[in-house]
Design an enzyme around this catalytic site. Structure first.
Site, PDB file in Angstrom:
ATOM      1  N   GLU A  47      30.571  37.971  45.630  1.00 15.42           N
ATOM      2  CA  GLU A  47      31.480  38.959  46.111  1.00 15.42           C
ATOM      3  C   GLU A  47      32.643  38.310  46.330  1.00 15.42           C
ATOM      4  OE1 GLU A  47      31.354  42.013  44.906  1.00 15.42           O
ATOM      5  OE2 GLU A  47      29.187  41.997  44.551  1.00 15.42           O
ATOM      6  N   ASN A  51      36.519  38.030  44.948  1.00  8.03           N
ATOM      7  CA  ASN A  51      37.472  38.591  45.647  1.00  8.03           C
ATOM      8  C   ASN A  51      38.627  37.536  45.743  1.00  8.03           C
ATOM      9  OD1 ASN A  51      36.444  41.122  46.398  1.00  8.03           O
ATOM     10  ND2 ASN A  51      36.359  40.859  48.496  1.00  8.03           N
ATOM     11  N   ARG A 105      37.766  47.926  38.952  1.00  3.59           N
ATOM     12  CA  ARG A 105      37.073  47.238  40.173  1.00  3.59           C
ATOM     13  C   ARG A 105      36.095  48.340  40.559  1.00  3.59           C
ATOM     14  NH1 ARG A 105      37.254  42.659  38.785  1.00  3.59           N
ATOM     15  NH2 ARG A 105      35.938  42.246  40.424  1.00  3.59           N
TER      16      ARG A 105
END
Lengths: 159, 248
Positions: A47, A51, A105
């Site tokens: 994650e 990002n 997303r």
């Protein structure tokens, strides 16, 4: 008392996500986590790295730096980029919130990191970059006797 | 201690089973020793389809299950009850043999690690650490981390694989087929696959299984109906169960 540290620097492309997961996961494995705890850390790394790639650098590439420290039964990880940064960190942490509306997303990145790790801190300066810090502590799952046995076996295997 | 090659009578077996249920370790051991031949005869039917040691280990797990779960009121011979359980363990493992093109040593290590994990969990009652698993497999923990990575399949690849008609693609024995609850879904696999789900599905799974929200709460947040959330959740869980893993 176990003490160890490492630092990784790599190109912010999705190809490297798996590498980052395995590198941090392998490092973390020194604390004898369960496979579930291991999956937690690997997913949180996914994650954070995603990002940086997608939001920090808008898929245009850049550098990501990951640093890990092992101390006793915990790992502290920082994932850092020099991308666009986050305007409103509190807002970014809310589930579903995303700066890329449309169907691309899920807006769950920070939610997943927070759920899977034992601590999450985000420091960001718009225009300069973002550093995500996370901690994971492995659960106590054995007594002193088992630990001593394991140590003996390890020494035996190494010898 | 009973002589190992002596066959137990039904009465003797029942007595041992009763003792085993009361927690007498020796009884459990005796039952196991005297029925290992059952495992071997079942495993014989599957030779060639997988490594013998793996099959034998799984068969033994089935036997242990049978010993733990047999009830005198079943009114059948213990062997009659045990054989389907032994076969079941082996069948589930084999059914999971996917067509994933991963190097064999890596694929083997992942599936072996999962089998060892389940075995140790059953034996000790707690989740094993990666050291214990690695120790059993005589490898480094780091090798297991690498092998686990091979278990992740991106969602797009799933679609391509499913287009191959006739291939029975089933998930590892880690994901149960009985019910939809998380307990039936291996928590390790759920995490591994989480990052491969498309956005909407990811939202639902995170909210349901990691934030423990109700379907109604999720519906409200997503601006859809509770029924829609329920349907999507079933669909996702089904998809996760059919997802291709290196499994066995």
């Amino acid at each position: 008392m176990l003490e160890n540290s490492m630092r990784l620097e790599f190109l912010a492309i999705s190809r490297n996500e798996s590498f980052a997961r395995v590198a941090v996961g392998s490092f973390f494995s020194q604390l004898n986590p369960t496979l579930e705890e291991l999956a937690d850390v690997k997913t949180a790394i996914s994650e954070a790295v995603t990002n940086s790639i997608v939001h920090g650098y808008k898929n245009k590439g850049g550098t990501i730096i990951i640093e890990c420290v092992l101390l006793n039964k915990s790992i502290a990880v920082t994932v850092q980029d020099y991308g666009v940064g986050i305007e409103n960190v509190e807002q970014a942490k809310q589930p579903f919130f995303t700066t890329m509306p449309g169907d691309e997303r899920s807006g769950m990145g920070f939610t997943v990191m927070e759920a899977f790790m034992d601590g999450l801190e985000i420091v960001s300066r718009p225009g300069e970059g973002t550093t995500v810090s996370m901690v994971k502590t492995v659960a106590e799952n054995e007594g002193e006797e088992e630990q001593a046995c394991k140590q003996a076996v390890r020494q035996d295997n190494a010898g | 201690m009973l002589a190992e090659d002596r066959l137990l009578s039904h009465e003797e077996t029942l007595l041992l089973l009763q003792q085993a249920k009361q927690g007498v370790e020796q009884a459990k051991e005796d039952l196991f020793t005297h029925n290992v031949a059952l495992v071997k005869s079942v495993v014989k039917k599957f030779t060639g389809r997988a490594d013998y040691d793996d099959l034998f280990q799984l068969g033994c797990m089935g036997l242990v299950k049978a010993i733990n779960n047999y009830d005198a009121s079943y009114n059948v011979r213990f062997s009659t009850y045990a054989v389907p359980l032994i076969m079941g363990e082996i069948r589930r493992f084999l059914r999971d043999d996917g067509i994933i093109k991963v190097s064999r040593p890596v694929k083997d290590l992942y599936s072996k690690a999962m089998v060892v994990k389940n075995k140790l969990s059953t034996q000790t009652g707690v989740e094993p650490g990666i050291d214990e698993i690695a120790n059993e497999l005589e490898c480094d923990p780091e090798d297991i981390v690498q092998a686990m990575e091979a278990a992740r399949m991106p969602a797009s690849l799933n679609a391509a694989v499913r287009e191959d008609s006739g291939n029975d693609i089933m998930l590892s024995d880690c994901i149960g087929v009985e019910d939809d609850s998380e307990s039936a879904v291996d928590r390790v696999m759920l995490r591994e696959l989480l990052t491969t789900l498309p956005p909407r599905e990811r939202q639902i799974i995170v909210m349901r299984y990691f934030l423990e929200k109700t379907q109604t709460e999720i519906a409200r947040q997503m601006g859809i109906s509770q029924v829609q959330v329920s349907r999507m959740e079933s669909k996702i869980m089904k998809k996760l169960r059919n997802a291709v893993g290196t499994a066995s």
